[in-house]
Write a protein that holds these residues in place. Structure first.
Motif, PDB file in Angstrom:
ATOM      1  N   LEU A   1       0.974  -1.194  -0.067  1.00 21.17           N
ATOM      2  CA  LEU A   1       0.056  -0.151  -0.185  1.00 21.17           C
ATOM      3  C   LEU A   1       0.867   1.126   0.180  1.00 21.17           C
ATOM      4  CD1 LEU A   1      -2.826   1.202   0.178  1.00 21.17           C
ATOM      5  CD2 LEU A   1      -2.370   1.159   2.935  1.00 21.17           C
ATOM      6  N   GLU A   2       0.696   2.024  -0.992  1.00 16.98           N
ATOM      7  CA  GLU A   2       1.475   3.487  -0.848  1.00 16.98           C
ATOM      8  C   GLU A   2       0.733   4.544  -0.116  1.00 16.98           C
ATOM      9  OE1 GLU A   2       4.222   3.815  -4.461  1.00 16.98           O
ATOM     10  OE2 GLU A   2       2.263   3.718  -5.206  1.00 16.98           O
ATOM     11  N   ASN A   3       1.396   5.124   0.510  1.00 14.41           N
ATOM     12  CA  ASN A   3       0.969   6.378   1.230  1.00 14.41           C
ATOM     13  C   ASN A   3       1.690   7.609   1.192  1.00 14.41           C
ATOM     14  OD1 ASN A   3      -0.834   4.759   3.393  1.00 14.41           O
ATOM     15  ND2 ASN A   3       1.145   3.776   3.957  1.00 14.41           N
ATOM     16  N   PHE A   4       0.804   8.608   0.805  1.00 15.35           N
ATOM     17  CA  PHE A   4       1.375  10.145   0.661  1.00 15.35           C
ATOM     18  C   PHE A   4       0.932  11.131   1.817  1.00 15.35           C
ATOM     19  CE2 PHE A   4       1.255   7.448  -3.403  1.00 15.35           C
ATOM     20  CZ  PHE A   4       2.568   8.032  -3.810  1.00 15.35           C
ATOM     21  N   ALA A   5       1.407  12.087   1.864  1.00 16.59           N
ATOM     22  CA  ALA A   5       1.164  13.125   2.908  1.00 16.59           C
ATOM     23  C   ALA A   5       2.055  14.178   2.596  1.00 16.59           C
ATOM     24  CB  ALA A   5       1.514  12.559   4.353  1.00 16.59           C
ATOM     25  N   SER A   6       1.558  15.431   2.844  1.00 20.81           N
ATOM     26  CA  SER A   6       2.189  16.784   2.750  1.00 20.81           C
ATOM     27  C   SER A   6       3.037  16.842   4.035  1.00 20.81           C
ATOM     28  CB  SER A   6       1.290  17.933   2.589  1.00 20.81           C
ATOM     29  OG  SER A   6       0.393  17.808   1.515  1.00 20.81           O
ATOM     30  N   PHE A   7       4.631  17.043   3.738  1.00 17.34           N
ATOM     31  CA  PHE A   7       5.638  17.074   4.776  1.00 17.34           C
ATOM     32  C   PHE A   7       6.036  18.681   5.025  1.00 17.34           C
ATOM     33  CE2 PHE A   7       5.658  12.531   4.237  1.00 17.34           C
ATOM     34  CZ  PHE A   7       6.092  11.986   5.628  1.00 17.34           C
ATOM     35  N   TYR A   8       6.306  19.209   5.972  1.00 17.14           N
ATOM     36  CA  TYR A   8       6.632  20.509   5.949  1.00 17.14           C
ATOM     37  C   TYR A   8       7.928  20.423   6.991  1.00 17.14           C
ATOM     38  CZ  TYR A   8       2.022  21.452   4.686  1.00 17.14           C
ATOM     39  OH  TYR A   8       0.634  21.541   3.992  1.00 17.14           O
ATOM     40  N   ARG A   9       8.724  21.348   6.405  1.00 11.82           N
ATOM     41  CA  ARG A   9      10.197  21.478   7.107  1.00 11.82           C
ATOM     42  C   ARG A   9      10.095  22.397   8.116  1.00 11.82           C
ATOM     43  NH1 ARG A   9      14.919  24.362   6.255  1.00 11.82           N
ATOM     44  NH2 ARG A   9      16.703  23.162   6.731  1.00 11.82           N
TER      45      ARG A   9
END
Length: 132
Positions: free
Chosen positions: A2-10
């Motif tokens: 299963l591929e998971n995606f998210a918006s990462f913030y620095r």
């Protein structure tokens, strides 16, 4: 897989910072290497102090990174047993959440078979967070 995606913030200072920022144009692929479960009060405090060095991140630096070949963040998932939210953390070798993504519904993740560490950060919120 299963591929998971998210918006990462620095270098977000808190979950509020993440939620108030404009979304990234693209979401990044991630893979959870370990679940970190904090007690409820410490989880709540941690979500407001993401730039603080914490031992559960320092202990698990080798479980995090960015795989350039697959363009995947290898990260910890910080949560609490009593809530349905969580935070993906990649430290880039530091002791704090250098990259973070808020997950509003952890039930949407497949966490079966991922090692879980129950951690405690008793010193959260006692000292000001240093500038980074």
């Amino acid at each position: 897989m299963l591929e998971n995606f998210a918006s990462f913030y620095r270098k977000a200072a808190s979950v509020r910072d993440i939620l108030e920022k404009a979304p990234f144009p693209e979401k990044a692929r991630f893979q959870i290497t370990k679940v970190i479960e904090l007690p409820k009060e410490q989880y709540r405090r941690y979500m407001n102090e993401l730039l603080r060095d914490v031992s559960f991140i320092s202990r698990n630096v080798s479980d995090m990174g960015f795989d350039g070949k697959t363009e995947t963040f290898l990260c910890l998932f910080v949560t609490c047993r009593d809530v349905n939210t969580g935070l993906l953390v990649e430290s880039e070798g530091f002791g704090y959440a250098r990259y973070a993504a808020f997950i509003p519904e952890k039930s949407a993740l497949s966490l079966d078979g991922i090692p879980t560490e129950r951690a405690s950060e008793k010193y959260l919120c006692r000292h000001p967070t240093p500038e980074r």
